[in-house]
Design an enzyme around this catalytic site. Sequence first.
Site, mmCIF file in Angstrom:
data_model
loop_
_atom_site.group_PDB
_atom_site.id
_atom_site.type_symbol
_atom_site.label_atom_id
_atom_site.label_comp_id
_atom_site.label_asym_id
_atom_site.label_seq_id
_atom_site.Cartn_x
_atom_site.Cartn_y
_atom_site.Cartn_z
ATOM 1 N N ASP A 192 -1.745 1.828 0.990
ATOM 2 C CA ASP A 192 -0.898 0.974 0.156
ATOM 3 C C ASP A 192 -1.611 -0.310 -0.305
ATOM 4 O OD1 ASP A 192 0.752 2.873 1.327
ATOM 5 O OD2 ASP A 192 2.469 1.520 1.451
ATOM 6 N N ASN B 56 5.923 6.394 -2.902
ATOM 7 C CA ASN B 56 7.365 6.324 -3.154
ATOM 8 C C ASN B 56 7.743 5.099 -3.992
ATOM 9 O OD1 ASN B 56 6.694 4.844 -0.682
ATOM 10 N ND2 ASN B 56 8.870 4.404 -0.591
ATOM 11 N N HIS B 57 6.853 4.116 -4.077
ATOM 12 C CA HIS B 57 7.155 2.962 -4.931
ATOM 13 C C HIS B 57 6.835 3.222 -6.404
ATOM 14 C CE1 HIS B 57 8.480 -0.422 -2.389
ATOM 15 N NE2 HIS B 57 8.004 0.342 -1.442
ATOM 16 N N HIS C 267 0.956 10.628 0.267
ATOM 17 C CA HIS C 267 1.437 9.279 0.565
ATOM 18 C C HIS C 267 2.243 9.201 1.868
ATOM 19 C CE1 HIS C 267 2.722 5.186 0.026
ATOM 20 N NE2 HIS C 267 3.963 5.564 0.233
ATOM 21 N N HIS D 67 1.823 4.752 3.634
ATOM 22 C CA HIS D 67 3.282 4.606 3.720
ATOM 23 C C HIS D 67 3.804 3.676 4.809
ATOM 24 C CE1 HIS D 67 7.304 5.600 2.575
ATOM 25 N NE2 HIS D 67 7.590 6.328 3.618
ATOM 26 N N ASP E 270 1.628 3.650 -3.757
ATOM 27 C CA ASP E 270 2.207 2.325 -3.507
ATOM 28 C C ASP E 270 1.285 1.207 -4.004
ATOM 29 O OD1 ASP E 270 4.435 3.551 -2.555
ATOM 30 O OD2 ASP E 270 4.474 2.500 -0.639
ATOM 31 N N HIS F 88 0.322 -2.524 -2.863
ATOM 32 C CA HIS F 88 1.515 -3.360 -3.058
ATOM 33 C C HIS F 88 1.261 -4.661 -3.821
ATOM 34 C CE1 HIS F 88 4.605 -0.975 -1.337
ATOM 35 N NE2 HIS F 88 3.957 -0.802 -0.219
#
Lengths: 434, 227
Positions: A51, A111-112, A249, A323, A79, A53
């Site tokens: 990730d 999932n983002h 992910h 994740h 992500d 982010h």
Amino acid sequence: MSDLDRAIAQLRACRPIPENEVRELCHKARELLIEEGNVVTVNAPVTICGDIHGQFHDLMELFRVGGDVPDTNYLFMGDFVDRGFYSLESFLLLLCLKVRYPDRMTLIRGNHESRQITTVYGFYDECLRKYGSANVWRYCCDVFDYLALGAIVLGASNTLSQPAGSVPVGEDVEIEVCNADQQIISRFLRKGPNGAMGQQQQQPTTNGFSESGSSGPPAPTNTGPPGSGASGASGGSIGNPAGAVLCVHGGLSPLIDNVDKIRLLDRKQEVPHEGAMCDLLWSDPDEIDGWGLSPRGAGFLFGADIVKVFNHRNDLSLIARAHQLVMEGFKEMFDASIVTVWSAPNYCYRCGNVAALLELSEDDSGLGVLARSNGDVNRSDGGMGGQGPRGVLMENDLLGYNRAGPARRYRVFQAAPQDSRGMPAKKPVADYFL
Amino acid sequence: MIFGDNHLTLSHTPTQWSLSFLAEPALDLVDKTGETGLLKVHYAKEWSATREKTSAGIKEVVRPFDWSYTTSYKGTEHRAGGGKGLESDEKGRIPIELLQRRDPILFADEVVLYESELDDNGISILSVKVRVMEQRMLVLCRFFLRLDNVLVRIRDTRVYVDFGEEKVVREYTSREGEFGEVKKKLYMEGLMPDAITVAFRDANQIAHLLPVVEHEVESVDLKGESR
């Protein structure tokens, strides 16, 4: 200098590119991604990241530690956006690099990368703030729908590559943990064929960074790397090409017992609540037997037996996923059959964790990539020339089963220095709360 | 994420009475068995309905616990050697009007005790903030839970200290409302959809919209007490 190179330069300076350029970029990216299967095949050497982010400055730190594109072949496990302050710049830069160097950059979906989630967790607001309209958010979401769901890394070596000028790497080193300055924090040897536990080579570090596991009294010999909680590294004899590595992910799905089933999904849609596509992006490994339900009422958890059976059936030596935040950047579980890689240091600018990336080096024996029949149920021997013991392995033997895992080098790094962020570490103004 | 080194402690030196806000005792109050009835994410029905045929064998919730980390923590009180402590005080109240005055703030800070993203289903956060003025101070320990499209829960513990009177008042207010109801009220206040999303991230903007489900006041007078 091409337009694309100029856009890359501008994004590297953390400056957004104009809306019309974003539209064009997203259009090109979609044309490229639509050609990719749900499961992208990537050849080692490759550097696997978790990730991000929207922590743009930490992404720059990641490139400093892992090497720049296109010199390093990267695989990002989703992500890219939300939570951090620079989701836009981070995602667009990765996308530019993908379009510029398609064979050196693999992006899979997290999932983002979804309309619903980005509306709640920041990316939508950021686009609105930076462009005054939601157009850019829409272009990006359209790209999200085309991102692959997973990747298979082929041809990873059982031995680590040796960076120039570094301490020689023995053939029996399975795991090496380095810090951001290329110094070795610790090394872990493979279990011998006689079942001896993995041994740890002690390497003195000079900068005192994260010495857990390499300082103080000798560590018990049956411990995995720091943060792994693993009871010993994966087994296997030296010299065999390592099995493939599946990157995804979240994790596995009860609907997917073989990698080819992932290939059959219709991925070009918003992340659904139902079905395997949702599970691949959302599920988590846990210390349980078999499958379990999350107490949240949605989401699967899967145990060691599930991972081991899946890996065996699919000729995998390792699953790499992201994740979940792990404080030490990476965490190997279930006898090193699955690893969580997390690449956002000091997550949300306050969690205090370090980040990691996972390097798999190239197998130069020439045996690794050949004759791989990934997912074929009735394959004769999986390309092992009849030497592999797996032909006679029954699934109930699998709890003690370990595929010869690829050699893994984890580079652990911290958040980029505050002064490189261009924003002061400001204390909140005292407010007259009631 | 547990911020276990963070804490806030008020102590009254003469009596050695103290009140601390710590992550661990707050988490001790979280249900670890699932017996209180677990919250479910809003798409839980949809999620499980589509899986009944294909993964019907998987029914077990492993190690159920209150994953929203809801706590009724009001702080950890320490009374030295049988001394006075906080007692229920139905008439007690925090003098809001005095706190609304713009007295200079001499010290202010905020620390997070724990926080969870609820796997991208909202937020659960326990934080403590404090402001100290010349004659009084106020502490607000707030548990804020937003479970997207399900509910919003705010549990506030306010501690008011009057330095002159050496009196401490602790007020606990628990509020809870349905997500949809809160959304409707925000809309009635004239907020646009984007502003509503932003408001849902800020407990200050929604606390007053939530019905009170529990309220209690305690106080202790520490004046003249000493060991």
